[in-house]
Design a protein around this motif. Structure first.
Motif, PDB file in Angstrom:
ATOM      1  N   THR A 169      -9.657  -2.024 -10.747  1.00 60.32           N
ATOM      2  CA  THR A 169     -10.746  -1.395 -11.514  1.00 60.32           C
ATOM      3  C   THR A 169     -10.224  -0.163 -12.260  1.00 60.32           C
ATOM      4  O   THR A 169     -10.544   0.064 -13.429  1.00 60.32           O
ATOM      5  CB  THR A 169     -11.909  -0.975 -10.576  1.00 60.32           C
TER       6      THR A 169
ATOM      7  N   GLU B  54     -15.914   4.737 -12.730  1.00 58.84           N
ATOM      8  CA  GLU B  54     -14.723   4.680 -13.594  1.00 58.84           C
ATOM      9  C   GLU B  54     -15.053   4.838 -15.076  1.00 58.84           C
ATOM     10  O   GLU B  54     -14.171   5.125 -15.883  1.00 58.84           O
ATOM     11  CB  GLU B  54     -13.967   3.360 -13.387  1.00 58.84           C
TER      12      GLU B  54
ATOM     13  N   SER C  27      -9.093   0.064  -3.884  1.00 55.71           N
ATOM     14  CA  SER C  27      -8.606  -0.929  -2.932  1.00 55.71           C
ATOM     15  C   SER C  27      -7.357  -1.562  -3.529  1.00 55.71           C
ATOM     16  O   SER C  27      -6.232  -1.232  -3.169  1.00 55.71           O
ATOM     17  CB  SER C  27      -9.745  -1.917  -2.674  1.00 55.71           C
ATOM     18  N   THR C  28      -7.510  -2.456  -4.510  1.00 58.43           N
ATOM     19  CA  THR C  28      -6.324  -3.039  -5.153  1.00 58.43           C
ATOM     20  C   THR C  28      -5.838  -2.176  -6.315  1.00 58.43           C
ATOM     21  O   THR C  28      -4.694  -2.301  -6.744  1.00 58.43           O
ATOM     22  CB  THR C  28      -6.666  -4.424  -5.740  1.00 58.43           C
ATOM     23  N   GLY C  29      -6.703  -1.341  -6.867  1.00 59.09           N
ATOM     24  CA  GLY C  29      -6.348  -0.527  -8.038  1.00 59.09           C
ATOM     25  C   GLY C  29      -6.692  -1.212  -9.352  1.00 59.09           C
ATOM     26  O   GLY C  29      -6.497  -0.650 -10.431  1.00 59.09           O
TER      27      GLY C  29
END
Ligand code: PRP
Ligand code: ZN
Length: 300
Positions: free
Chosen positions: A176, A156, A172-174
């Protein structure tokens, strides 16, 4: 190593570790090891666990050093694609055996907020990723000409550091992504934890096959039960048909007479994920005293 022992490769740390151990525990398999120990014995069935780096798991399984492995589908797909490039005439000697229904995530292209994304916008751009083969496969299938930059982690950061224009990484959760000012543009692979099986040395000995079957049966039973609920309710006899219609996938519900001859109890197993909606409908159909319990294991 005991003869005919089945070897299972697990991630030695990271996201899959805890849940893999928990899944095995639900199969009544306890693993005796401490963090530094990379090989562990189990109770009960003839199974040995090897703790490995996640990228190594597909190789150990394909080489036949391990019979089985639990790994993210994203990693398995990447290794299959790399294998295909080098040995186009021979299939990767490991296959997907079971989807394990945990650690869901997706491999997506993500862009800085100012970037307006389309497939055309990828032309001559630099894309940072830890999954170069999967990304290249996507680019080839879509006729996109972009440059793939391989990074092992912290992908990222690439746009901020001007290493790349956009990234292709797991979400996954967003969280990051958001923390790094990036937005998801396109999913290229849906992923979850999977059980993979070696096809390197087939067939295996009868004793080993028996252990494998024992493990597969337990896993199937646990996975089937994971999304099932045991439903018990009372209802007027006149409502049996209406209520049973609301319990699909339950096989044939059990109908039990009650002391009051106008009333019955109905018991059923349901795989319905929207359990609250189901309860509402059951109530509307005349059910009362509805009791819902988790299911530990299902053997068809
Ligand atoms: C993974 C992945 C993303 C992040 C996604 O990284 O590469 O960076 O998790 O999760 P989120 O959407 O819930 O935020 P990981 O933590 O495994 O580290 P690494 O990429 O540096 O190996
Ligand atoms: Zn990451």
């Amino acid at each position: 190593m005991k003869p005919d022992c089945v070897r299972l490769a697990l991630q030695k740390s990271g996201r899959l570790y805890e849940q893999s151990i928990a899944l095995l525990k639900r199969c009544n398999i306890d693993i005796y090891h401490n963090y530094r120990q990379l090989l562990a014995r189990t109770n009960e069935i003839n199974l040995e666990i090897l703790f490995l780096r996640d990228d190594d798991i597909p190789h150990f399984v394909a080489d036949g050093i391990c019979d089985l492995g639990i790994v993210g589908e994203n990693i398995f797909r990447e290794e299959c694609l790399i294998w295909e490039q080098h040995s186009p005439n021979r299939e990767f000697p490991a296959k997907l055996h079971t989807r394990l229904q945990f650690s869901h995530c997706r491999l997506s292209l993500s862009v800085p907020e100012s970037f307006s994304y389309s497939l055309n916008s990828l032309r001559n751009r630099k894309i940072a990723t830890s999954y170069p083969a999967t990304l290249q496969d996507f680019l080839d299938r879509n006729g996109c000409n972009a440059q793939v930059i391989k990074m092992e982690g912290s992908v990222e950061l690439a746009p901020k550091l001007q290493i790349a224009d956009l990234i292709c990484d797991l979400i996954s959760t967003g969280a990051t992504l958001e923390a790094n000012g990036l937005v998801e543009a396109e999913t290229i692979l849906e992923s979850e934890a999977i059980l993979i099986q070696s096809t390197a040395f087939q067939p295996v000995s009868e004793a080993k096959q028996n252990t494998l079957n024992q493990l597969f049966t337990r896993l199937r039973g646990i996975l089937q039960a994971m999304h099932s609920k045991y439903i018990m309710l009372n209802a007027p006899k006149t409502q049996i048909n209406a209520i049973c219609k609301l319990l699909p996938g339950a096989g044939s519900p059990t109908v039990i007479p009650l002391l009051d001859p106008t009333q019955v109890a109905i018991h059923a197993v349901s795989g319905e994920p929207r359990i609250w909606e189901l309860m509402e409908s059951l109530k509307k159909a005349g059910a009362y005293s509805i009791l819902i319990q988790p299911v530990e294991v299902i053997l068809p």
